[in-house]
Motif scaffolding. Structure first.
Motif, PDB file in Angstrom:
ATOM      1  N   ILE A  32       0.834  -1.212   0.000  1.00 55.47           N
ATOM      2  CA  ILE A  32       0.000   0.000   0.000  1.00 55.47           C
ATOM      3  C   ILE A  32       0.863   1.255   0.000  1.00 55.47           C
ATOM      4  O   ILE A  32       0.649   2.179  -0.799  1.00 55.47           O
ATOM      5  CB  ILE A  32      -0.960   0.005   1.216  1.00 55.47           C
ATOM      6  CG1 ILE A  32      -1.999  -1.116   1.065  1.00 55.47           C
ATOM      7  CG2 ILE A  32      -1.650   1.362   1.356  1.00 55.47           C
ATOM      8  CD1 ILE A  32      -2.896  -1.284   2.273  1.00 55.47           C
ATOM      9  N   ILE A  33       1.859   1.299   0.886  1.00 54.00           N
ATOM     10  CA  ILE A  33       2.718   2.485   0.958  1.00 54.00           C
ATOM     11  C   ILE A  33       3.587   2.587  -0.296  1.00 54.00           C
ATOM     12  O   ILE A  33       3.856   3.701  -0.783  1.00 54.00           O
ATOM     13  CB  ILE A  33       3.597   2.435   2.230  1.00 54.00           C
ATOM     14  CG1 ILE A  33       2.709   2.520   3.468  1.00 54.00           C
ATOM     15  CG2 ILE A  33       4.617   3.581   2.231  1.00 54.00           C
ATOM     16  CD1 ILE A  33       3.449   2.464   4.783  1.00 54.00           C
ATOM     17  N   GLY A  34       4.008   1.443  -0.849  1.00 56.98           N
ATOM     18  CA  GLY A  34       4.801   1.464  -2.078  1.00 56.98           C
ATOM     19  C   GLY A  34       4.031   2.077  -3.236  1.00 56.98           C
ATOM     20  O   GLY A  34       4.583   2.860  -4.019  1.00 56.98           O
ATOM     21  N   ILE A  35       2.745   1.753  -3.338  1.00 56.82           N
ATOM     22  CA  ILE A  35       1.898   2.338  -4.385  1.00 56.82           C
ATOM     23  C   ILE A  35       1.696   3.834  -4.124  1.00 56.82           C
ATOM     24  O   ILE A  35       1.822   4.664  -5.036  1.00 56.82           O
ATOM     25  CB  ILE A  35       0.528   1.630  -4.447  1.00 56.82           C
ATOM     26  CG1 ILE A  35       0.700   0.155  -4.888  1.00 56.82           C
ATOM     27  CG2 ILE A  35      -0.426   2.371  -5.386  1.00 56.82           C
ATOM     28  CD1 ILE A  35       1.257  -0.012  -6.281  1.00 56.82           C
ATOM     29  N   MET A  36       1.388   4.170  -2.875  1.00 59.14           N
ATOM     30  CA  MET A  36       1.141   5.570  -2.521  1.00 59.14           C
ATOM     31  C   MET A  36       2.377   6.441  -2.728  1.00 59.14           C
ATOM     32  O   MET A  36       2.285   7.598  -3.141  1.00 59.14           O
ATOM     33  CB  MET A  36       0.675   5.665  -1.068  1.00 59.14           C
ATOM     34  CG  MET A  36      -0.695   5.049  -0.817  1.00 59.14           C
ATOM     35  SD  MET A  36      -1.113   5.027   0.956  1.00 59.14           S
ATOM     36  CE  MET A  36      -1.122   6.781   1.330  1.00 59.14           C
ATOM     37  N   ALA A  41      10.959  -0.160  -5.615  1.00 60.86           N
ATOM     38  CA  ALA A  41      11.736  -1.013  -4.701  1.00 60.86           C
ATOM     39  C   ALA A  41      10.869  -1.507  -3.550  1.00 60.86           C
ATOM     40  O   ALA A  41      10.968  -2.666  -3.138  1.00 60.86           O
ATOM     41  CB  ALA A  41      12.937  -0.239  -4.152  1.00 60.86           C
ATOM     42  N   LEU A  42       9.994  -0.651  -3.025  1.00 59.71           N
ATOM     43  CA  LEU A  42       9.147  -1.049  -1.902  1.00 59.71           C
ATOM     44  C   LEU A  42       8.069  -2.033  -2.354  1.00 59.71           C
ATOM     45  O   LEU A  42       7.730  -2.977  -1.625  1.00 59.71           O
ATOM     46  CB  LEU A  42       8.495   0.184  -1.264  1.00 59.71           C
ATOM     47  CG  LEU A  42       7.740  -0.067   0.044  1.00 59.71           C
ATOM     48  CD1 LEU A  42       8.646  -0.728   1.070  1.00 59.71           C
ATOM     49  CD2 LEU A  42       7.173   1.238   0.608  1.00 59.71           C
ATOM     50  N   VAL A  43       7.538  -1.836  -3.558  1.00 59.94           N
ATOM     51  CA  VAL A  43       6.551  -2.784  -4.089  1.00 59.94           C
ATOM     52  C   VAL A  43       7.208  -4.153  -4.310  1.00 59.94           C
ATOM     53  O   VAL A  43       6.625  -5.197  -4.011  1.00 59.94           O
ATOM     54  CB  VAL A  43       5.952  -2.262  -5.415  1.00 59.94           C
ATOM     55  CG1 VAL A  43       5.095  -3.340  -6.075  1.00 59.94           C
ATOM     56  CG2 VAL A  43       5.110  -1.017  -5.155  1.00 59.94           C
ATOM     57  N   ALA A  44       8.455  -4.133  -4.815  1.00 59.51           N
ATOM     58  CA  ALA A  44       9.193  -5.386  -4.991  1.00 59.51           C
ATOM     59  C   ALA A  44       9.437  -6.052  -3.639  1.00 59.51           C
ATOM     60  O   ALA A  44       9.339  -7.276  -3.496  1.00 59.51           O
ATOM     61  CB  ALA A  44      10.522  -5.124  -5.689  1.00 59.51           C
ATOM     62  N   ASP A  45       9.741  -5.254  -2.641  1.00 59.00           N
ATOM     63  CA  ASP A  45       9.954  -5.760  -1.291  1.00 59.00           C
ATOM     64  C   ASP A  45       8.664  -6.364  -0.727  1.00 59.00           C
ATOM     65  O   ASP A  45       8.689  -7.366  -0.011  1.00 59.00           O
ATOM     66  CB  ASP A  45      10.432  -4.612  -0.393  1.00 59.00           C
ATOM     67  CG  ASP A  45      11.334  -5.105   0.728  1.00 59.00           C
ATOM     68  OD1 ASP A  45      11.894  -6.207   0.594  1.00 59.00           O
ATOM     69  OD2 ASP A  45      11.470  -4.382   1.729  1.00 59.00           O
TER      70      ASP A  45
END
Length: 302
Positions: A32-36, A41-45
């Motif tokens: 959610i935060i990666g999209i926002m 990198a966060l979405v991959a994580d």
């Protein structure tokens, strides 16, 4: 199943359940935060954490299978189910690493997007939680000799590494966007590529170790000193001719050949063999013992 085996099962099952729920929560938060925050990198994580859920479920299934008692088809028990599960988790880990790397290569050709600072806080939170999960499950796996739990723990540690790489990449991208340093804006993408290589390397090592253990690996002599002493101290045992302790998942199966007085009766020899088995099977890690009785022949020096 004895009291120790029952206690062990409950503890490793708890570890697997903690891994499942912890990874679900982290995957949702990071996605959610990666999209926002527009952080690849966060979405991959987040995808890596989601894969950990599958791994922890596989571990839970393997643990349940391993606790099944011996039967006609599996007279040595089902202990290797945990080792096979460790191999499955290692394969899953490798696939996830490859997918993360593939996405990173694809994203390099896309327009650069500088992630928001909110992504940094999510990554820091992930590092703390995953490191705590790794330490808990690694100690648990070592204590109860569970390859599946140990491999799953390293799955958590790989998330720590990937999160650190993501932290560096996100920070570099934010700094590059703030100070107009173009090459730094690619930090988020390059971090994803680095993470993928790190994960695949770890998966290869874990899988290689598990495959080695599933192929009837025997303990080294220095690891069986106490076991041999137990056998040698049984009255009537004149010599231990052969001693093999085979790892069968989390427990050990022993094949031993002992030398006894050749002039005693078969019944007496059988009784000595039975005492040897009883002395060894009292050890927590020993599941079963197969004793072969030989007539002792003292070798004379040439």
């Amino acid at each position: 199943m004895n009291d120790y085996q029952e206690h062990r099962y409950k503890m490793v099952r708890l570890g697997a359940m903690i891994g499942i729920f912890g990874n679900i929560i982290l995957a949702i938060i990071k996605f959610i935060i990666g999209i926002m925050a527009d952080s690849r990198a966060l979405v991959a994580d987040a995808a890596h954490s989601a894969s950990d859920v599958v791994g922890s479920v596989a571990v839970l299934v393997g643990i349940r299978a391993a606790k099944l008692p011996p039967d006609a088809d599996h007279p040595y028990g089902h202990g290797k189910a945990e080792t096979l599960t460790a191999i499955i988790v290692a394969v899953l880990l490798f696939v996830v690493g490859f997918e993360i790397g593939l996405n990173a290569v694809r994203d390099i050709a896309e327009p650069v997007v500088v992630p928001g600072t909110m992504a940094l806080y999510a990554v820091l939170f992930s590092i703390v939680v995953k490191e705590a999960m790794f330490r808990y499950k690694y100690k648990l796996g070592i204590k109860y000799k569970s390859e599946a739990i140990i491999t799953d723990a390293w799955h958590h540690r790989s998330d720590v590494f990937s999160s650190i790489a993501a932290l560096i990449g996100i920070g570099a991208s934010i700094a590059g966007g703030a100070y107009n340093i173009d090459f730094l804006t690619y930090g988020d993408l390059l971090a994803g590529l680095f993470v993928s290589l790190l994960i695949m390397r770890m998966a290869w090592k874990l899988g290689k170790d598990s495959i080695h253990n599933v192929l009837d690996h025997v303990l080294h002599a220095e690891d069986t000193v106490e076991m041999r002493k137990n056998a040698e101290q049984v009255e009537g045992v004149l010599h231990v001719d052969e001693f093999f302790a085979r790892e069968h998942g989390h427990y050990v199966i022993i094949d031993i050949k002992i030398g006894v007085d050749p002039y005693i009766s078969v019944e007496e020899g059988h009784a000595i063999g039975k005492q040897v088995k009883e002395s060894l099977i009292t050890m927590e890690e020993v599941q079963d013992v197969f004793v072969h009785v030989n007539p002792f022949e003292e070798k004379t020096p040439e």
